[in-house]
Design a protein around this motif. Sequence first.
Motif, short mmCIF file in Angstrom:
data_model
loop_
_atom_site.label_atom_id
_atom_site.label_comp_id
_atom_site.label_asym_id
_atom_site.label_seq_id
_atom_site.Cartn_x
_atom_site.Cartn_y
_atom_site.Cartn_z
N ARG A 68 0.82 -1.20 0.00
CA ARG A 68 0.00 0.00 0.00
C ARG A 68 0.86 1.26 0.00
N LEU A 69 0.39 2.27 -0.72
CA LEU A 69 0.98 3.60 -0.67
C LEU A 69 0.01 4.51 0.05
N TRP A 70 0.49 5.09 1.15
CA TRP A 70 -0.34 5.96 1.99
C TRP A 70 0.19 7.39 1.88
N LYS A 71 -0.65 8.31 1.46
CA LYS A 71 -0.26 9.72 1.34
C LYS A 71 -0.45 10.43 2.67
N LYS A 100 -4.26 2.62 -5.60
CA LYS A 100 -4.88 2.47 -6.92
C LYS A 100 -4.67 3.71 -7.77
N ALA A 101 -4.80 4.88 -7.17
CA ALA A 101 -4.61 6.13 -7.92
C ALA A 101 -3.18 6.24 -8.45
N ALA A 102 -2.22 5.64 -7.74
CA ALA A 102 -0.82 5.69 -8.16
C ALA A 102 -0.48 4.62 -9.19
N GLY A 103 -1.45 3.79 -9.56
CA GLY A 103 -1.20 2.73 -10.53
C GLY A 103 -0.42 1.56 -9.96
N MET A 104 -0.48 1.36 -8.64
CA MET A 104 0.33 0.34 -7.98
C MET A 104 -0.49 -0.86 -7.50
N TRP A 105 -1.78 -0.89 -7.85
CA TRP A 105 -2.60 -2.00 -7.39
C TRP A 105 -2.27 -3.26 -8.20
N LEU A 106 -2.05 -4.37 -7.51
CA LEU A 106 -1.70 -5.63 -8.16
C LEU A 106 -2.85 -6.63 -8.04
N GLU A 107 -2.87 -7.59 -8.95
CA GLU A 107 -4.01 -8.49 -9.09
C GLU A 107 -3.85 -9.76 -8.27
N GLY A 151 6.38 11.30 -11.20
CA GLY A 151 6.31 12.71 -10.86
C GLY A 151 4.94 13.33 -10.97
N ASP A 152 3.95 12.54 -11.42
CA ASP A 152 2.58 13.06 -11.57
C ASP A 152 1.62 12.34 -10.62
N GLY A 153 2.17 11.71 -9.59
CA GLY A 153 1.35 10.94 -8.66
C GLY A 153 1.27 9.47 -8.99
N ALA A 154 1.78 9.08 -10.15
CA ALA A 154 1.71 7.68 -10.59
C ALA A 154 3.10 7.06 -10.64
N PHE A 155 3.11 5.72 -10.65
CA PHE A 155 4.35 4.95 -10.68
C PHE A 155 4.29 3.92 -11.80
#
Length: 604
Positions: free
Chosen positions: A214-217, A229-236, A281-285
Amino acid sequence: MRNLILLLIVLPFSAVDSPAEEPWFRNISKTAGLEGAAAKDAVLADLNGDEYWDLVLDRQRFLLSERGASFRELKDSGIEFPDVTFVPMTPEGKADAGKASKGKFVPAYLYFADVDNDGDADALYGVRSNWEWFDGKGWAVVKECDHGVRSAVWLNDGKGKFVRGPESGYTAKEAYGPASALAVCDVDNDGNLDLYEGREYRQYGVLYGCGVDRLWKGDGRGGFTDVTKAAGMWLEAEPGTERSARPSYGVTHADWNNDGRMDLLEMAYGRQWNLLWRNKGDGAFEEVGIRTHFAGDDITHGRYPPGSGRAPEQPFRSNGNTFDCAVADYDNDGDLDCFLGEIRHAWAGEASDFPALLINEGKEKDWAFRRIPVTELLPKREFRDPANWNYGDLHVAWADVDNDGLLDLLIGSGDYPDGQYLRLYRQKPDHTFEEATEAAGFDWEGCGDLSIGDIDRDGDVDIVAGRSFMRLSQEHRDRFMGGIKVNEVGVFRNEIANRNGNHWLVVRLEGRDANRAGIGARVTVTAGGVTQTREIRAGSGLGNHQDSPEAHFGLGTATEIETLSVRWPDGKLTEQAFTKIPADRFATVRQGAERPALDKRHGR
C-alpha cells in the motif's frame, strides 16, 4: 604468487584479518547496561531529542542512551501494546478456541520518523492480519481470530513520550492486511512524509491474492490516505504475471534514477520477481523491475538439480527470496547501487538467486543494474555442511567503518545451523572486497536485525545487531556457540576509525519546505578530490531494519571539505552548497541557512 592465491581461497578470512591486532569493534553491551537484554530486532532512534541514538528492542522495549556510554529503560513510552487473546486457526480455517492464549500484542513493524514535521521522531506500527483464510476460491475473515488491534500512529512530544495520533485510512479497522515492512519518504515532494507499506502472504504459501503493498499519502499531521490504486500500484490476485500481488518481505525507497523523486522498491519472497516502482512525478508509478534487472537474475528456467525429483518452476518462481536491500553509492560515481540480501539453498538449483551487488549503470544504459552474485563478488564462504549449504543473508547494510572514504559491506546472516554469521567485507580502492570479519572481532552466529549509527558521537559508525535462535537449538548452541541461552543484543563500538587517524563528517538535516527530517535528501561531499553521495533514508528490509537518518562520510586523510551540498526533497528540488567546512565535525544543515551549524564532538 600461485601458492598465495590458493591460501586465500582455502582460508575463511582474508589477509586483512590479523588476530594479533586489536579488534576493530568491541561489544560493549554488558558494560552499557544491556546484559541479559534479549532481542532479535534492534533499531536505533533518537526518542527524546538529545541527539543520541536510543535503542528499541523487538518492537516493544525502549532504552534511552546515556550519552552513548550506556542505556537505561524507558518504563513508559506511552505507546500501547495491549493484552489480547490469540485464537489460532485449524487447518480447515476454523477458530481453535481450545488453543487460545493471552499475551501482549507485538506489532509486525515499528518504525520512527517525523510524520508531523515538529522536529521529533514519531512512531508507526503495523499489524499482520492472521485472521484471513483461503478456501480455494476466495478469502474469508475468521472473526474469532481477529484480536481487534490495528495499525497506529504515535506522535512524540519531543521528550520520548508518545500519544495516539489522528485516526485516518491507515489506522481504520477495515484497512487490515498482512503487514510486513515500511518505508517512510515523501513521494510527491510536498513536504509531508508518506508511507510505502509492504504486505506479505495473507495465508502462508497461498499465492492467490497475496497482500498488496500500500501507498499511503501523508497530510503532515500524522494522518494517511490510501492512494495505491490512484498511483497505478494495485496488483491483481491471480499469481504468475508481472502485475500479480506477491509476498513482500521488505520494502525501501531511493532515487534510483537521479531525477529527484523517490522510487519505491519491494523485496519479494517465494522466488518471485522483485518490484521497482519508478516515480513518474505526476502521482503515478511505473513498474520497471524486469527491465532494470532488479526483479531477478537472467536464469529463469526454474530447474532443480538432477535427481531432486522436483518439477521445474515457472519463470516467475525462478528468482530470489529477497529480504533486504541496502542502497548506497558504493563506487562514488554519483548514482545509487544496491546490495540484495537473499535466502538461497543448495537444493534449489541455479535458478534461485544468490545475494548480489546491483551496480547502477546510469543514464547511458537507462538506469539498469548489472548483477554480481556473491560467489563472484566476495571471498568464498565456509559452511559446516559443504553439500547442503544455505545463504541466510536476511539483513544487509553499507557503512564506511574505517573512515577511508569507501563504503564497506555488512551482511547479517541467520536462520540456519550451518554457519550463518555477521560478516564484514572491507572495500578496497579498486571497488573489490576483502573479508574483515575476524579483524572486526565479530563472532556473531545467528544474526538478527542490524542498525547502523554513531552511538557515542565520536565520528565513526557503530553497529547494533540482534540475535536469532531460529533453527539454533540449545544442543547446537552448546556445541558451537559456547552454550549461550539468551539471545542478547550486540552493541559493537567502533575502535578502528579512531586508531587509524582518518577524518570524517556527519551531516544531519532540518527541512523547511522539505520534510523536517530531510528524508530523501541527497547529500554530497567533496574532500581530497573525492566526491561521495549519501541519501537520507527511513526504512529498509524486513520487519524493522532502520538505520540512523543522518549522512556519515569517511574522509581518509582530508582535513577539509571542499564542498558540502544538499538537494532537498521539496517541490523545487532546492539545492544548497557550502565550501571550506573543517573535517571532524557534526554538521546540521538547516534549509535556507547561510552556513551549517558545526559541533566538534559528541553532538554538541
